[in-house]
Design a protein around this motif. Structure first.
Motif, PDB file in Angstrom:
ATOM      1  N   GLN A  24      13.708   7.111  -7.716  1.00  0.00           N
ATOM      2  CA  GLN A  24      13.383   6.049  -6.761  1.00  0.00           C
ATOM      3  C   GLN A  24      12.251   6.496  -5.837  1.00  0.00           C
ATOM      4  O   GLN A  24      11.292   5.765  -5.610  1.00  0.00           O
ATOM      5  N   ARG A  25      12.330   7.703  -5.337  1.00  0.00           N
ATOM      6  CA  ARG A  25      11.294   8.230  -4.453  1.00  0.00           C
ATOM      7  C   ARG A  25       9.973   8.406  -5.211  1.00  0.00           C
ATOM      8  O   ARG A  25       8.908   8.065  -4.720  1.00  0.00           O
ATOM      9  N   ALA A  26      10.022   8.904  -6.440  1.00  0.00           N
ATOM     10  CA  ALA A  26       8.810   9.142  -7.224  1.00  0.00           C
ATOM     11  C   ALA A  26       8.095   7.845  -7.593  1.00  0.00           C
ATOM     12  O   ALA A  26       6.868   7.823  -7.733  1.00  0.00           O
ATOM     13  N   LEU A  27       8.852   6.757  -7.762  1.00  0.00           N
ATOM     14  CA  LEU A  27       8.258   5.485  -8.163  1.00  0.00           C
ATOM     15  C   LEU A  27       7.883   4.583  -6.998  1.00  0.00           C
ATOM     16  O   LEU A  27       7.327   3.507  -7.203  1.00  0.00           O
ATOM     17  N   ARG A  28       8.141   5.004  -5.779  1.00  0.00           N
ATOM     18  CA  ARG A  28       7.811   4.184  -4.613  1.00  0.00           C
ATOM     19  C   ARG A  28       6.320   3.843  -4.631  1.00  0.00           C
ATOM     20  O   ARG A  28       5.476   4.709  -4.785  1.00  0.00           O
ATOM     21  N   GLY A  29       6.004   2.556  -4.558  1.00  0.00           N
ATOM     22  CA  GLY A  29       4.612   2.107  -4.592  1.00  0.00           C
ATOM     23  C   GLY A  29       4.040   1.974  -5.992  1.00  0.00           C
ATOM     24  O   GLY A  29       2.906   1.586  -6.176  1.00  0.00           O
ATOM     25  N   ARG A  30       4.815   2.299  -7.014  1.00  0.00           N
ATOM     26  CA  ARG A  30       4.344   2.234  -8.401  1.00  0.00           C
ATOM     27  C   ARG A  30       5.349   1.533  -9.313  1.00  0.00           C
ATOM     28  O   ARG A  30       5.447   1.849 -10.487  1.00  0.00           O
ATOM     29  N   SER A  31       6.089   0.622  -8.771  1.00  0.00           N
ATOM     30  CA  SER A  31       7.131  -0.007  -9.570  1.00  0.00           C
ATOM     31  C   SER A  31       6.598  -1.200 -10.347  1.00  0.00           C
ATOM     32  O   SER A  31       5.404  -1.295 -10.591  1.00  0.00           O
ATOM     33  N   GLY A  32       7.457  -2.122 -10.686  1.00  0.00           N
ATOM     34  CA  GLY A  32       7.088  -3.230 -11.546  1.00  0.00           C
ATOM     35  C   GLY A  32       7.015  -4.555 -10.822  1.00  0.00           C
ATOM     36  O   GLY A  32       6.688  -4.612  -9.649  1.00  0.00           O
ATOM     37  N   VAL A  33       7.317  -5.614 -11.550  1.00  0.00           N
ATOM     38  CA  VAL A  33       7.283  -6.967 -11.010  1.00  0.00           C
ATOM     39  C   VAL A  33       8.534  -7.720 -11.435  1.00  0.00           C
ATOM     40  O   VAL A  33       9.168  -7.368 -12.431  1.00  0.00           O
ATOM     41  N   ARG A  34       8.878  -8.730 -10.676  1.00  0.00           N
ATOM     42  CA  ARG A  34       9.984  -9.624 -11.025  1.00  0.00           C
ATOM     43  C   ARG A  34       9.370 -10.826 -11.729  1.00  0.00           C
ATOM     44  O   ARG A  34       8.414 -11.421 -11.239  1.00  0.00           O
ATOM     45  N   CYS A  35       9.915 -11.173 -12.886  1.00  0.00           N
ATOM     46  CA  CYS A  35       9.372 -12.257 -13.707  1.00  0.00           C
ATOM     47  C   CYS A  35      10.457 -13.265 -14.061  1.00  0.00           C
ATOM     48  O   CYS A  35      11.638 -12.941 -14.066  1.00  0.00           O
ATOM     49  N   THR A  36      10.003 -14.465 -14.387  1.00  0.00           N
ATOM     50  CA  THR A  36      10.882 -15.527 -14.858  1.00  0.00           C
ATOM     51  C   THR A  36      10.360 -16.002 -16.209  1.00  0.00           C
ATOM     52  O   THR A  36       9.189 -16.372 -16.305  1.00  0.00           O
ATOM     53  N   PRO A  37      11.188 -15.986 -17.253  1.00  0.00           N
ATOM     54  CA  PRO A  37      10.736 -16.512 -18.541  1.00  0.00           C
ATOM     55  C   PRO A  37      10.883 -18.038 -18.548  1.00  0.00           C
ATOM     56  O   PRO A  37      11.990 -18.544 -18.401  1.00  0.00           O
TER      57      PRO A  37
END
Length: 74
Positions: free
Chosen positions: A38-51
């Motif tokens: 969680q700490r390593a990915l802070r600022g580099r995560s993904g997106v929330r999407c709707t199909p």
């Protein structure tokens, strides 16, 4: 507000997703990846999407395509 639309195709035809907002790293990553994720990915995560429709994705390589949005025009 421009909604970005992406598609993923894992070989069974494209599955379209409307990108809604950025996703912050969550505690789930610690469980699936390991301590510190969680700490390593802070600022580099993904997106929330709707199909907007149904589709099938399979495990393995997939083709990503930007269908529409601010960056698609350039």
């Amino acid at each position: 507000m421009t909604i970005t639309t992406i598609s993923l195709d894992s070989g069974t035809g494209p599955v379209v997703f409307a990108v809604r907002r950025p996703a912050r790293p969550c505690a789930w990553r610690v469980v699936t990846i390991g301590p510190g994720a969680q700490r390593a990915l802070r600022g580099r995560s993904g997106v929330r999407c709707t199909p907007p429709s149904d589709g099938v994705l399979t495990l393995g390589p997939a083709t990503f395509r930007l269908v529409a949005g601010a960056d698609a025009a350039s």
